[in-house]
Design an enzyme around this catalytic site. Structure first.
Site, PDB file in Angstrom:
ATOM      1  N   CYS A 307     -33.215  76.321  69.623  1.00 25.13           N
ATOM      2  CA  CYS A 307     -33.110  74.932  70.102  1.00 25.13           C
ATOM      3  C   CYS A 307     -31.902  74.248  69.493  1.00 25.13           C
ATOM      4  CB  CYS A 307     -34.305  74.092  69.652  1.00 25.13           C
ATOM      5  SG  CYS A 307     -35.855  74.785  70.101  1.00 25.13           S
ATOM      6  N   ASP A 340     -45.694  74.171  67.596  1.00 29.80           N
ATOM      7  CA  ASP A 340     -44.803  74.984  68.424  1.00 29.80           C
ATOM      8  C   ASP A 340     -43.383  75.011  67.874  1.00 29.80           C
ATOM      9  OD1 ASP A 340     -43.408  76.234  70.431  1.00 29.80           O
ATOM     10  OD2 ASP A 340     -43.473  74.532  71.800  1.00 29.80           O
ATOM     11  N   TYR A 387     -32.811  86.795  73.191  1.00 33.38           N
ATOM     12  CA  TYR A 387     -33.713  85.643  73.056  1.00 33.38           C
ATOM     13  C   TYR A 387     -32.912  84.408  73.417  1.00 33.38           C
ATOM     14  CZ  TYR A 387     -36.871  82.213  70.918  1.00 33.38           C
ATOM     15  OH  TYR A 387     -37.711  81.155  70.720  1.00 33.38           O
ATOM     16  N   MET A 390     -34.952  77.842  76.501  1.00 29.66           N
ATOM     17  CA  MET A 390     -35.158  77.582  77.921  1.00 29.66           C
ATOM     18  C   MET A 390     -34.293  76.424  78.419  1.00 29.66           C
ATOM     19  SD  MET A 390     -36.891  80.151  78.534  1.00 29.66           S
ATOM     20  CE  MET A 390     -36.427  79.843  80.219  1.00 29.66           C
ATOM     21  N   GLU A 418     -29.453  72.300  75.736  1.00 27.13           N
ATOM     22  CA  GLU A 418     -30.122  71.935  74.472  1.00 27.13           C
ATOM     23  C   GLU A 418     -30.749  73.174  73.842  1.00 27.13           C
ATOM     24  OE1 GLU A 418     -32.658  68.469  74.540  1.00 27.13           O
ATOM     25  OE2 GLU A 418     -31.320  67.452  75.958  1.00 27.13           O
TER      26      GLU A 418
HETATM   27  P1  XMP Z   1     -39.305  79.564  67.799  1.00 27.65           P
HETATM   28  O1  XMP Z   1     -38.760  78.924  66.566  1.00 27.65           O
HETATM   29  O2  XMP Z   1     -40.642  80.186  67.568  1.00 27.65           O
HETATM   30  O3  XMP Z   1     -39.524  78.367  68.830  1.00 27.65           O
HETATM   31  O4  XMP Z   1     -38.339  80.512  68.407  1.00 27.65           O
HETATM   32  C1  XMP Z   1     -40.099  78.514  70.094  1.00 27.65           C
HETATM   33  C2  XMP Z   1     -40.167  77.172  70.802  1.00 27.65           C
HETATM   34  O5  XMP Z   1     -38.853  76.602  70.990  1.00 27.65           O
HETATM   35  C3  XMP Z   1     -38.916  75.644  72.050  1.00 27.65           C
HETATM   36  N1  XMP Z   1     -37.781  75.870  72.915  1.00 27.65           N
HETATM   37  C4  XMP Z   1     -36.675  75.070  73.000  1.00 27.65           C
HETATM   38  N2  XMP Z   1     -36.409  73.906  72.401  1.00 27.65           N
HETATM   39  N3  XMP Z   1     -34.295  73.863  73.472  1.00 27.65           N
HETATM   40  C5  XMP Z   1     -35.209  73.283  72.648  1.00 27.65           C
HETATM   41  O6  XMP Z   1     -34.944  72.206  72.103  1.00 27.65           O
HETATM   42  C6  XMP Z   1     -34.511  75.035  74.121  1.00 27.65           C
HETATM   43  O7  XMP Z   1     -33.650  75.539  74.844  1.00 27.65           O
HETATM   44  C7  XMP Z   1     -35.776  75.667  73.875  1.00 27.65           C
HETATM   45  N4  XMP Z   1     -36.333  76.801  74.349  1.00 27.65           N
HETATM   46  C8  XMP Z   1     -37.561  76.900  73.730  1.00 27.65           C
HETATM   47  C9  XMP Z   1     -40.225  75.850  72.763  1.00 27.65           C
HETATM   48  O8  XMP Z   1     -41.087  74.789  72.406  1.00 27.65           O
HETATM   49  C10 XMP Z   1     -40.688  77.192  72.211  1.00 27.65           C
HETATM   50  O9  XMP Z   1     -42.083  77.380  72.281  1.00 27.65           O
END
Ligand code: XMP
Length: 481
Positions: A307, A340, A387, A390, A418
């Protein structure tokens, strides 16, 4: 201008759990069962993230077998997402109620393609009235000389097959499969119409004690994500039809009128399907989603490994503080919180649960396993898996490609990502990774003198670290990060 005092936000690395007197004699006696949502229980508090490099049916099946739950991502067509849910639902049931069939006029090539597409090793051959004519296996089609010949030429025909009535018990099915040494036992009624299928693999698995989480019909649990725009109501309908166990309304900034309205609409249409909503990071956000009808709240704005929300937008709440505040709020309504993102090691899971979360969602930790859908990358002889966030540029482009193939380059230059596209070290089978995480959690609970997650929450005393404390805690010889 500030109208409040600046609060301080902490994250997992800022704290440790103070060791307490423990009466836990063995780590095995620690109970990890928890609520994922109101009405859905898990045996271990782990959830795989609804991301396209983390959770499709293989991950969801593997995690549910270990006692957690996977959330199928939504970055695919409605039909495919519903089919992903069905694949999980069919994977472990004692009776497959609607086995895949192929008609007698099909060719060997068509049977092969269908088996590959559905990821199964055999198909029942039927006539236009669903009467059983035979069974064709992967072995039959793999070595067929002529791919254009009819399946009927390579199948095992009905007269040579062992079948059972739809009412057969597990015990009788097991005996028939064992004595006749067959892989698949079709169920047919008095008129030879196909009513189901029992496989040797499922019977074997069901005979062993298991830590899997299952629904009332003995099928593995699975969740699936929906958004709040476009065809999300239709998507939810199809997922509910596929008998998903929980819908996850997943929006980066979940504390919004659009999300609140969507919760109300979804709960109105599907009052019996548990609904997770998020993401939020404040007590007010938690309260608003619960008041709208959420059965669980997903917490985390910007802690994820892929993120970039916090650096791009300047918004977010350090994850430990977010989990503490949201869990405190949610507990007064009896609603579980899912922490999360931001988990880098097993100790973070213990901290999230001690802070009040009922389960922990992970993306990057699970993305490196065999069961994730991400592709392999090798750099300098080391294996990785892809990885991506999203909200990364690549995921944004893929999402637009789902709707239409021609994307204006100008439109792409307007995207403000983002999230990033990255890679994580390949980590082998999910079971091994979960073993490490669950082992760490059990030990952590023992350090806190807790035999259950409720006791962990009650007993937990966090201690804040100084920068020297942080380096003493995490900068070890040979440490991963
Ligand atoms: P971890 O740290 O386990 O986090 O890899 C997984 C969670 O990250 C969120 N997520 C995102 N947040 N931009 C964001 O700000 C993104 O592109 C993004 N993709 C995933 C999401 O809540 C996920 O479960």
């Amino acid at each position: 201008m500030f109208d409040n005092e600046l609060r301080e936000g902490l994250t997992y690395d800022d704290v440790l759990l103070e060791p307490r007197k423990s009466e836990v004699e063995s780590r095995g006696e620690v109970d990890l069962s928890t609520n994922f949502t109101k009405g859905v229980s898990l045996r271990i508090p782990l959830v795989s993230a609804n991301m396209d490099t983390v959770t499709e049916h293989s991950m969801a099946i593997a995690l549910a077998r270990l006692g957690g739950i996977g959330i199928i991502h939504r970055f695919m067509s409605i039909e495919r997402e519903a089919e992903e849910v069905r694949k999980v639902k069919r994977s472990e049931a004692f009776v497959i109620e609607q086995p895949y069939t192929i008609h007698a006029g099909a060719t060997v090539a068509e049977a092969k393609e269908f088996m590959n597409e559905k990821d199964v090793s055999g198909l029942l051959v039927v006539d236009s009235h669903k009467k059983l004519l035979g069974i064709v296996s992967l072995r039959d089609v793999r070595f067929a000389d002529d791919e254009q010949s009819k399946v009927t030429e390579v199948m095992t025909s009905r007269e040579k097959m062992v079948v059972a009535p739809p009412s057969v018990s597990l015990e009788n099915a097991r005996t028939m499969i064992r004595d006749r040494r067959i892989e698949k036992l079709p169920l047919v009624d008095d008129s030879n119409t196909v009513c189901g299928l029992i496989t040797a693999r499922d019977v074997d698995r069901l005979s062993k004690p298991s830590g899997a989480v299952k629904d009332a019909k003995g099928r593995l649990l699975v969740g699936a994500a929906v958004g709040v725009r476009g065809d999300f109501l239709e998507r939810a309908r199809e997922l509910v039809k596929a008998e998903v166990d929980a819908l996850v309304l997943d929006v980066a900034h979940g504390h919004s009128t659009a999300v609140i309205k969507s919760i109300q609409l979804l709960k109105h249409e599907h009052p019996d399907t548990p609904l997770v909503a998020g993401n939020v990071a404040t007590a007010q956000g938690t309260r608003d989603l619960i008041s709208a009808g959420a059965d669980a709240v997903k917490v985390g704005i910007g802690p994820g490994a892929a993120c970039t929300t916090r650096s791009v937008t300047g918004a977010g709440v350090p994850q430990l503080t977010a989990v503490l505040e949201c869990s405190l709020e949610a507990s007064s309504y009896g609603i579980p919180v899912i922490a999360d993102g931001g988990v880098k090691n097993p100790g973070d899971v213990t901290k999230a649960l001690a802070a009040g979360a009922s389960s922990v969602m992970m993306g990057s930790v699970f993305a490196g396993t065999d069961e994730s859908p991400g592709y392999f990358i090798t750099r300098d002889g080391i294996k990785y898996k892809a990885y991506r966030g999203m909200a990364s540029l690549g995921a944004n482009v893929s999402r637009r490609q789902l709707d239409r193939m021609d994307i204006d380059p100008e439109e792409i230059s307007q995207i403000v990502p983002e999230g990033v596209e990255a890679r994580v070290p390949y980590s082998g089978r999910l079971e091994e990774v979960v073993r490490q995480y669950i082992g760490g959690l059990r030990s952590g609970m023992s350090y806190c003198g807790a035999k259950s997650l409720a006791e962990l929450r009650k007993n937990a005393v966090f201690i804040r670290l100084t920068p020297a404390g942080v380096s003493e805690s995490y900068q070890k010889l040979g440490a991963r990060s």
